[in-house]
Design an enzyme around this catalytic site. Structure first.
Site, PDB file in Angstrom:
ATOM      1  N   GLU A   1      36.596  47.429  45.552  1.00  0.00           N
ATOM      2  CA  GLU A   1      37.384  47.767  44.363  1.00  0.00           C
ATOM      3  C   GLU A   1      36.767  48.936  43.596  1.00  0.00           C
ATOM      4  OE1 GLU A   1      38.842  43.880  42.379  1.00  0.00           O
ATOM      5  OE2 GLU A   1      37.247  43.299  43.739  1.00  0.00           O
TER       6      GLU A   1
ATOM      7  N   ASP B   1      30.708  26.708  45.013  1.00  0.00           N
ATOM      8  CA  ASP B   1      30.154  27.705  45.929  1.00  0.00           C
ATOM      9  C   ASP B   1      30.438  27.294  47.374  1.00  0.00           C
ATOM     10  OD1 ASP B   1      28.094  29.009  47.647  1.00  0.00           O
ATOM     11  OD2 ASP B   1      27.542  29.897  45.718  1.00  0.00           O
TER      12      ASP B   1
ATOM     13  N   ASN C   1      32.371  36.595  54.865  1.00  0.00           N
ATOM     14  CA  ASN C   1      31.104  36.028  55.341  1.00  0.00           C
ATOM     15  C   ASN C   1      31.196  34.714  56.079  1.00  0.00           C
ATOM     16  OD1 ASN C   1      29.096  37.942  54.302  1.00  0.00           O
ATOM     17  ND2 ASN C   1      30.009  37.397  52.326  1.00  0.00           N
TER      18      ASN C   1
ATOM     19  N   HIS D   1      44.150  40.908  41.306  1.00  0.00           N
ATOM     20  CA  HIS D   1      43.376  41.362  42.471  1.00  0.00           C
ATOM     21  C   HIS D   1      44.053  42.564  43.144  1.00  0.00           C
ATOM     22  CE1 HIS D   1      41.234  37.262  43.439  1.00  0.00           C
ATOM     23  NE2 HIS D   1      40.521  37.994  42.604  1.00  0.00           N
TER      24      HIS D   1
ATOM     25  N   ARG E   1      29.461  28.436  50.200  1.00  0.00           N
ATOM     26  CA  ARG E   1      28.303  28.348  51.097  1.00  0.00           C
ATOM     27  C   ARG E   1      27.650  26.969  50.992  1.00  0.00           C
ATOM     28  NH1 ARG E   1      24.933  33.562  50.152  1.00  0.00           N
ATOM     29  NH2 ARG E   1      26.011  33.050  48.242  1.00  0.00           N
TER      30      ARG E   1
ATOM     31  N   ARG F   1      37.883  48.963  35.220  1.00  0.00           N
ATOM     32  CA  ARG F   1      38.786  47.926  35.713  1.00  0.00           C
ATOM     33  C   ARG F   1      39.426  47.275  34.495  1.00  0.00           C
ATOM     34  NH1 ARG F   1      37.495  41.921  37.317  1.00  0.00           N
ATOM     35  NH2 ARG F   1      39.517  41.383  38.141  1.00  0.00           N
TER      36      ARG F   1
ATOM     37  N   ASN G   1      33.118  47.465  35.071  1.00  0.00           N
ATOM     38  CA  ASN G   1      33.928  46.247  35.180  1.00  0.00           C
ATOM     39  C   ASN G   1      33.338  45.256  34.178  1.00  0.00           C
ATOM     40  OD1 ASN G   1      35.181  43.889  35.882  1.00  0.00           O
ATOM     41  ND2 ASN G   1      34.716  44.008  38.064  1.00  0.00           N
TER      42      ASN G   1
ATOM     43  N   GLY H   1      34.004  37.344  49.153  1.00  0.00           N
ATOM     44  CA  GLY H   1      32.742  36.730  49.575  1.00  0.00           C
ATOM     45  C   GLY H   1      32.919  35.705  50.689  1.00  0.00           C
ATOM     46  N   VAL H   2      33.940  34.864  50.592  1.00  0.00           N
ATOM     47  CA  VAL H   2      34.192  33.851  51.618  1.00  0.00           C
ATOM     48  C   VAL H   2      34.839  34.499  52.845  1.00  0.00           C
ATOM     49  CG1 VAL H   2      35.432  31.715  52.158  1.00  0.00           C
ATOM     50  CG2 VAL H   2      34.461  32.049  49.871  1.00  0.00           C
TER      51      VAL H   2
ATOM     52  N   HIS I   1      42.289  37.696  49.841  1.00  0.00           N
ATOM     53  CA  HIS I   1      41.053  37.937  49.089  1.00  0.00           C
ATOM     54  C   HIS I   1      40.492  36.568  48.728  1.00  0.00           C
ATOM     55  CE1 HIS I   1      38.524  40.036  45.939  1.00  0.00           C
ATOM     56  NE2 HIS I   1      38.381  38.751  45.666  1.00  0.00           N
ATOM     57  N   LEU I   2      39.424  36.166  49.412  1.00  0.00           N
ATOM     58  CA  LEU I   2      38.851  34.830  49.205  1.00  0.00           C
ATOM     59  C   LEU I   2      37.439  34.974  48.650  1.00  0.00           C
ATOM     60  CD1 LEU I   2      39.954  33.234  52.623  1.00  0.00           C
ATOM     61  CD2 LEU I   2      41.231  33.306  50.472  1.00  0.00           C
ATOM     62  N   GLY I   3      37.321  34.859  47.344  1.00  0.00           N
ATOM     63  CA  GLY I   3      36.002  34.910  46.709  1.00  0.00           C
ATOM     64  C   GLY I   3      35.892  33.706  45.812  1.00  0.00           C
TER      65      GLY I   3
ATOM     66  N   ARG J   1      39.431  26.988  40.105  1.00  0.00           N
ATOM     67  CA  ARG J   1      40.843  26.941  39.694  1.00  0.00           C
ATOM     68  C   ARG J   1      41.675  26.157  40.699  1.00  0.00           C
ATOM     69  NH1 ARG J   1      41.504  33.259  38.880  1.00  0.00           N
ATOM     70  NH2 ARG J   1      39.300  33.459  38.410  1.00  0.00           N
TER      71      ARG J   1
HETATM   72  P1  ADP Z   1      33.907  36.900  43.047  1.00  0.00           P
HETATM   73  O1  ADP Z   1      35.311  36.420  43.211  1.00  0.00           O
HETATM   74  O2  ADP Z   1      33.191  36.287  41.887  1.00  0.00           O
HETATM   75  O3  ADP Z   1      33.733  38.395  43.184  1.00  0.00           O
HETATM   76  P2  ADP Z   1      32.739  36.783  45.698  1.00  0.00           P
HETATM   77  O4  ADP Z   1      33.815  37.592  46.332  1.00  0.00           O
HETATM   78  O5  ADP Z   1      31.371  37.347  45.633  1.00  0.00           O
HETATM   79  O6  ADP Z   1      33.136  36.237  44.272  1.00  0.00           O
HETATM   80  O7  ADP Z   1      32.675  35.398  46.509  1.00  0.00           O
HETATM   81  C1  ADP Z   1      31.848  34.361  46.132  1.00  0.00           C
HETATM   82  C2  ADP Z   1      32.035  33.211  47.115  1.00  0.00           C
HETATM   83  O8  ADP Z   1      31.696  33.677  48.432  1.00  0.00           O
HETATM   84  C3  ADP Z   1      31.149  32.013  46.831  1.00  0.00           C
HETATM   85  O9  ADP Z   1      31.889  30.823  46.970  1.00  0.00           O
HETATM   86  C4  ADP Z   1      30.112  32.101  47.955  1.00  0.00           C
HETATM   87  O10 ADP Z   1      29.595  30.858  48.308  1.00  0.00           O
HETATM   88  C5  ADP Z   1      30.944  32.656  49.066  1.00  0.00           C
HETATM   89  N1  ADP Z   1      30.096  33.138  50.152  1.00  0.00           N
HETATM   90  C6  ADP Z   1      29.202  34.140  50.160  1.00  0.00           C
HETATM   91  N2  ADP Z   1      28.551  34.194  51.345  1.00  0.00           N
HETATM   92  C7  ADP Z   1      29.058  33.191  52.112  1.00  0.00           C
HETATM   93  C8  ADP Z   1      28.818  32.698  53.429  1.00  0.00           C
HETATM   94  N3  ADP Z   1      27.900  33.262  54.206  1.00  0.00           N
HETATM   95  N4  ADP Z   1      29.529  31.641  53.860  1.00  0.00           N
HETATM   96  C9  ADP Z   1      30.454  31.068  53.070  1.00  0.00           C
HETATM   97  N5  ADP Z   1      30.730  31.469  51.824  1.00  0.00           N
HETATM   98  C10 ADP Z   1      30.043  32.512  51.347  1.00  0.00           C
END
Ligand code: ADP
Length: 413
Positions: free
Chosen positions: A395, A291, A344, A188, A293, A98, A7, A340-341, A216-218, A249
């Protein structure tokens, strides 16, 4: 079959080596020998490696360009030091890439030949920030492994080729679609497909019975309405800028704002576009960070007003999309969170689901809290007519499986 999954981004290369074949796919026993990423290609690169034992290691190497990085990587994963058990380059049987944009031409994963390379080149004007890197990745892999090793392209857009015309056309003059292919493509796709496949495996459903909204929330975020196992609408559009609020974005905005912001701020249109891509979203509203978190911590520990506002806008937009996709599909069986969001943060999931009780979604708070760190499962109550799930996206695994299937001539299930 040992498959190298690549990727390629602007200065980063993510990789995995996956062992898969028909039997392993059917029994869900694919094996991951190694995974990691190479950052800062073009200088003193930082390499993060996680072996099959799950232990992460970091190291550095001077990698002047992508070709050098892929060559180093192929040498490393076939060395004794890597712990993969592979001892020669010949043991890497195929490469899965990818590729961000497949335009209207690529509706599924394909073996890369000169005609496919040409097709990917033709879509560069649709994805100028991404497809050139993907092409360079393909060339680098060919240089490192030789032209005898098959390479497969897996497109982010392909899963959305089933969008009906009424979902993919914008309400602008139709000739713009005919002349310039201006339409919703969606991105995505590999992630949404991976989530939907895993969800139907977990719930024992047939593909035709899948009617879900995937979120999909990253850093990048998108929603997808999946009916009969196929994508029928998705929030990203002509580019990955449209739709949900993301890390940097804006997602949806009024198109007339581009000109207005340009005039007021003395910016060019490309500068405004860059502002919407890189300085907006969670970062733009909070003025602190992209971020999630860190934002949650700021909102909680310091009661930061704009951190809270950013979170509220993020969740409100996501909930609106869920509502609109429930309307588009005439209801759904589940909302499925990933990224990631999504994987987690019980807090964000709670905020998004709060207000969907009318649709029959009732969260079980204890189940919600328990789903973090890659765990998968349902977090709605047993009686909830609309279920809520966390299903981590994978993925790379889907890219590896598609690579095997394309080479072996096996249809995806
Ligand atoms: P990408 O889209 O770059 O692949 P990811 O899917 O890894 O990104 O998601 C990154 C996001 O996930 C960041 O905003 C990060 O803060 C958030 N994240 C990771 N762990 C947690 C958590 N425990 N609580 C809240 N947000 C989190």
């Amino acid at each position: 079959m040992n498959i190298l999954v690549l990727n390629v981004g602007s200065a980063t290369l993510k990789f995995q080596v996956v062992v898969t074949d028909a039997d392993r796919i059917n029994t869900d026993r694919d094996e991951r020998l190694i995974r990691g990423q190479i950052e800062r290609i073009g200088g003193e690169s930082i390499i993060t490696i996680r072996g099959a034992d799950g232990v992460s290691r970091k190291r550095t190497a001077s990698l002047r360009d992508l070709r050098a990085a892929v060559d180093w990587l192929v040498g490393f994963v076939t060395s004794e030091e890597s712990g993969t058990g592979l001892t020669s380059r010949g043991e890497l049987h195929a490469v899965g890439h990818r590729v961000v944009h497949g335009g209207e031409r690529f509706r599924s994963s394909v073996a890369i030949d000169s005609s496919v390379l040409h097709g990917i080149e033709e879509t560069i004007e649709l994805a100028p920030l991404h497809n050139p890197h993907n092409l360079r990745g393909i060339e680098a892999a060919r240089a490192a492994l030789g032209s005898g090793v098959p390479q497969v392209a897996v497109f982010d857009t392909a899963f959305h080729h089933t969008l009906p015309e009424h979902a993919y056309l914008y309400a602008i003059p139709y000739p713009l679609y005919r002349r310039h292919k201006v339409r919703r493509y969606g991105f995505h796709g590999t992630s949404h497909r991976s989530i939907a496949y895993r969800w139907r495996t977990l719930t024992g459903r047939d593909r035709a019975d899948v009617r879900i909204v995937t979120l999909h929330l990253g850093n990048g975020c998108s929603a997808c309405a999946i009916k009969g196992g196929a994508s029928i609408d998705t929030s990203m559009g002509f580019t990955p800028l449209e739709g949900l609020v993301m890390g940097t974005r804006s997602g949806d905005i009024d198109a007339a704002l581009l000109d207005y912001i340009a005039a007021k701020e003395g910016l060019t249109l490309p500068q405004v576009e860059a502002l919407l891509n890189n300085q907006s979203g969670l970062l733009g509203i909070s003025g602190l960070t992209n971020d999630m978190r860190d934002l949650l911590a700021e909102a909680d520990e310091h009661q930061d007003r704009r951190a809270k506002l950013a979170i509220d806008i993020f969740c409100y937009r996501a909930r609106k999309y869920v509502g609109s996709y429930l309307a588009a599909m005439g209801g759904a069986d589940a909302i499925v969170f990933a990224g990631g969001v999504g994987e987690n943060s019980p807090e964000i999931r709670r905020q998004i689901c709060d207000g969907l009780q009318w649709a029959g979604l009732h969260v079980d708070p204890t189940a919600n809290e328990a789903l973090t760190h890659g765990r998968e499962g349902r977090f709605s109550t047993d009686e909830s007519p609309l279920a809520a799930w966390v299903v981590p996206t994978d993925e790379e695994l889907l890219i590896a499986r598609d690579t095997f299937r394309v080479i072996a001539g096996v249809e995806p299930t």
